[in-house]
Write a protein that holds these residues in place. Structure first.
Motif, short mmCIF file in Angstrom:
data_model
loop_
_atom_site.label_atom_id
_atom_site.label_comp_id
_atom_site.label_asym_id
_atom_site.label_seq_id
_atom_site.Cartn_x
_atom_site.Cartn_y
_atom_site.Cartn_z
N GLY A 1 14.78 59.32 -0.99
CA GLY A 1 14.18 59.02 -2.29
C GLY A 1 14.56 60.06 -3.32
N PRO A 2 14.35 59.74 -4.60
CA PRO A 2 14.78 60.64 -5.66
C PRO A 2 13.90 61.87 -5.87
CG PRO A 2 13.72 58.71 -6.59
CD PRO A 2 13.84 58.47 -5.12
N ARG A 3 12.72 61.90 -5.24
CA ARG A 3 11.83 63.05 -5.44
C ARG A 3 11.28 63.52 -4.11
NH1 ARG A 3 6.83 62.51 -9.49
NH2 ARG A 3 5.85 61.47 -7.71
N ALA A 4 11.44 64.81 -3.83
CA ALA A 4 10.93 65.38 -2.58
C ALA A 4 9.40 65.42 -2.60
CB ALA A 4 11.49 66.78 -2.38
N GLN A 5 8.80 65.18 -1.44
CA GLN A 5 7.34 65.23 -1.35
C GLN A 5 6.87 66.69 -1.27
OE1 GLN A 5 6.47 62.75 2.04
NE2 GLN A 5 6.60 60.87 0.84
N LYS A 6 5.81 67.00 -2.01
CA LYS A 6 5.27 68.36 -2.06
C LYS A 6 4.20 68.52 -1.00
CE LYS A 6 6.28 68.84 -6.99
NZ LYS A 6 5.73 69.12 -8.35
N LYS A 7 4.54 69.27 0.03
CA LYS A 7 3.69 69.39 1.22
C LYS A 7 2.29 69.91 0.89
CE LYS A 7 3.53 71.83 5.67
NZ LYS A 7 3.23 70.64 6.51
N GLU A 8 2.19 71.05 0.21
CA GLU A 8 0.89 71.66 -0.03
C GLU A 8 0.01 70.76 -0.90
OE1 GLU A 8 1.40 75.53 -1.62
OE2 GLU A 8 2.32 76.36 0.20
N LYS A 9 0.58 70.16 -1.92
CA LYS A 9 -0.19 69.30 -2.81
C LYS A 9 -0.71 68.07 -2.09
CE LYS A 9 0.19 66.98 -7.30
NZ LYS A 9 1.11 66.69 -8.44
N LEU A 10 0.13 67.42 -1.30
CA LEU A 10 -0.29 66.21 -0.59
C LEU A 10 -1.33 66.53 0.47
CD1 LEU A 10 3.12 64.34 -0.24
CD2 LEU A 10 1.14 63.62 -1.58
N GLU A 11 -1.15 67.62 1.20
CA GLU A 11 -2.13 67.98 2.23
C GLU A 11 -3.48 68.33 1.61
OE1 GLU A 11 0.87 69.62 5.74
OE2 GLU A 11 -0.33 71.04 4.57
N ALA A 12 -3.47 69.00 0.45
CA ALA A 12 -4.73 69.33 -0.22
C ALA A 12 -5.47 68.07 -0.65
CB ALA A 12 -4.45 70.23 -1.42
N ALA B 1 9.29 58.95 -4.54
CA ALA B 1 9.79 58.58 -5.87
C ALA B 1 8.62 58.64 -6.83
CB ALA B 1 10.40 57.18 -5.86
N PRO B 2 8.86 58.75 -8.13
CA PRO B 2 7.75 58.74 -9.08
C PRO B 2 6.89 57.48 -8.91
CG PRO B 2 9.77 59.42 -10.17
CD PRO B 2 10.16 58.97 -8.80
N ASP B 3 5.60 57.68 -8.71
CA ASP B 3 4.61 56.60 -8.63
C ASP B 3 4.76 55.72 -7.40
OD1 ASP B 3 3.73 57.54 -11.07
OD2 ASP B 3 4.86 56.06 -12.22
N ASN B 4 5.64 56.05 -6.46
CA ASN B 4 5.84 55.23 -5.26
C ASN B 4 6.20 56.15 -4.09
OD1 ASN B 4 6.14 52.13 -6.29
ND2 ASN B 4 7.03 53.53 -7.79
N GLU B 5 5.40 56.09 -3.02
CA GLU B 5 5.66 56.97 -1.87
C GLU B 5 5.32 56.26 -0.56
OE1 GLU B 5 5.08 61.56 -2.74
OE2 GLU B 5 3.25 60.45 -3.26
N VAL B 6 6.07 56.63 0.48
CA VAL B 6 5.71 56.32 1.86
C VAL B 6 5.49 57.66 2.55
CG1 VAL B 6 6.42 55.28 4.03
CG2 VAL B 6 7.03 54.17 1.87
N ILE B 7 4.28 57.90 3.04
CA ILE B 7 3.88 59.22 3.53
C ILE B 7 3.47 59.13 4.99
CG2 ILE B 7 2.36 61.20 3.15
CD1 ILE B 7 1.95 60.21 0.30
N TRP B 8 3.96 60.08 5.78
CA TRP B 8 3.61 60.17 7.20
C TRP B 8 2.73 61.40 7.44
CZ3 TRP B 8 4.26 57.03 11.39
CH2 TRP B 8 5.08 55.92 11.23
#
Length: 346
Positions: A144-155, A315-322
């Protein structure tokens, strides 16, 4: 609906065409070739003639799109009526993101031929659906065009503890400033306002601390994972160690492998967020377990990412998260919930 523009007719022929009604199936990095034929029904001027691969998202979130390779045949030209130019092309399939069809999010690819005309006239284009699959090397696949931010998503997954504590501090500070401004000579409705301000700040503080209580009760559990980057079909091995300061009773302790789609629709104050779980696998690690402070408890386990699982997508406004989440139901205390962000490759 406007009638189709018949100024130029376009025909797309592929060297290995799919069956009628089926998409063109490509793997990342694969080369393919074909021919584009134009038939000018009247005089036409153009700025560019191009064939390209592009992707876009569909579903409940804002649309995001991107290109994955293009080839230009001609620039700044003109065809007379009856002209029948024919152009061969060769393209390489991009590295991703790969095609995906979920509950509230889809990633779609297409092969498009476009005749770019003047600013005053609309483009003439045709397209054919493409299904992009992962090639043999998962490291080459674009997630995807944008890397997922680990700390922000986990928080966020833990429950925005820091946000609630910050708001509670602001509330208490506001109460102090309000009291100081009146020299603490507060009467009538002002008393109710100050009371509600302090009560709201106190409740926000409890909300922020609530998620920490379970973790503290278990003595700040430690988690060890074999990896946080995994391919589909591979195993994740983990080890959980709990050493409470005093005797603690657990109803259950679980490890949860989870995949969710997250999308955002709209902008600003009209923004809405949607979330759907598309995969969940629970592994029970302990049930009705009493943990003595001098002994502690250790558990280990293995969870496997399904072979047909969707890979991570950002991606901006669209994510698949594991996630690999650890959840403890503590008797008489708030639950302990600790998420670990995973990166799943094809």
């Amino acid at each position: 609906m406007a009638p189709p523009d018949e100024t130029v007719r376009i025909t797309l022929d592929l060297l290995d065409p799919p069956a009628v009604g089926e998409p063109l199936i490509l793997t990342t990095g694969q080369e393919f070739q074909g021919t584009v034929t134009f038939q000018a029904m009247e005089d036409v001027a153009f700025r560019e003639v191009q064939v390209r691969l592009f992707w876009h998202t569909e579903g409940k979130g804002n649309r995001v799109s991107g290109t994955g390779g293009s080839f230009s045949f001609a620039h700044e030209g003109e065809w007379k009526e009856g002209a029948n130019p024919r152009f061969p092309f060769r393209l390489r399939a991009p590295g991703g993101p790969i095609s995906y069809s979920g509950k509230i999010l889809r990633i779609l690819w297409a092969l498009e031929v476009r005749l770019d005309r003047s600013m005053l006239k609309s483009d003439i284009r045709i397209s054919r659906p493409v299904e992009l699959l992962a090639g043999p090397d998962p490291q080459d696949v674009n997630l995807g065009p944008r890397a997922q931010k680990k700390e922000k998503l986990e928080a966020r997954k833990r429950g925005r503890r820091g946000l609630w504590l910050t708001l509670s501090v602001v509330g208490f500070l506001g109460a102090v400033l309000f009291g100081a401004a009146t020299n603490w000579d507060i009467q009538g409705n002002d008393r109710w306002f100050l009371f509600l301000l302090i009560l709201g700040a106190f409740l926000l503080m409890l909300r922020g601390l609530w998620g920490r209580l379970g973790q503290g009760k278990l003595g700040e559990p430690t988690i060890q994972l074999s990896t946080t980057e995994v391919r589909r079909g591979e195993e994740i091995r983990f080890h959980v160690s709990i050493h409470p300061a005093e005797r603690t009773e657990l109803r259950t302790l679980e490890a949860i492998l989870e995949c969710e789609e997250r999308v955002i629709h709209g902008h600003g104050q009209y923004q809405s967020r949607h979330r759907r779980t598309v995969y969940e696998r629970r592994l029970l690690l302990a049930e009705h377990q009493v943990i003595e402070s001098h002994r502690g408890m250790r558990r280990k386990g293995v969870l496997t990412v399904p072979a047909e699982a969707p890979p991570t997508f950002g991606a901006p406004d669209n994510e698949v998260i594991w996630w690999l989440r650890f959840q403890g139901d503590i008797v008489g205390w708030p639950d302990w919930n600790e998420p670990v962000l995973l990166t799943v490759r094809p």
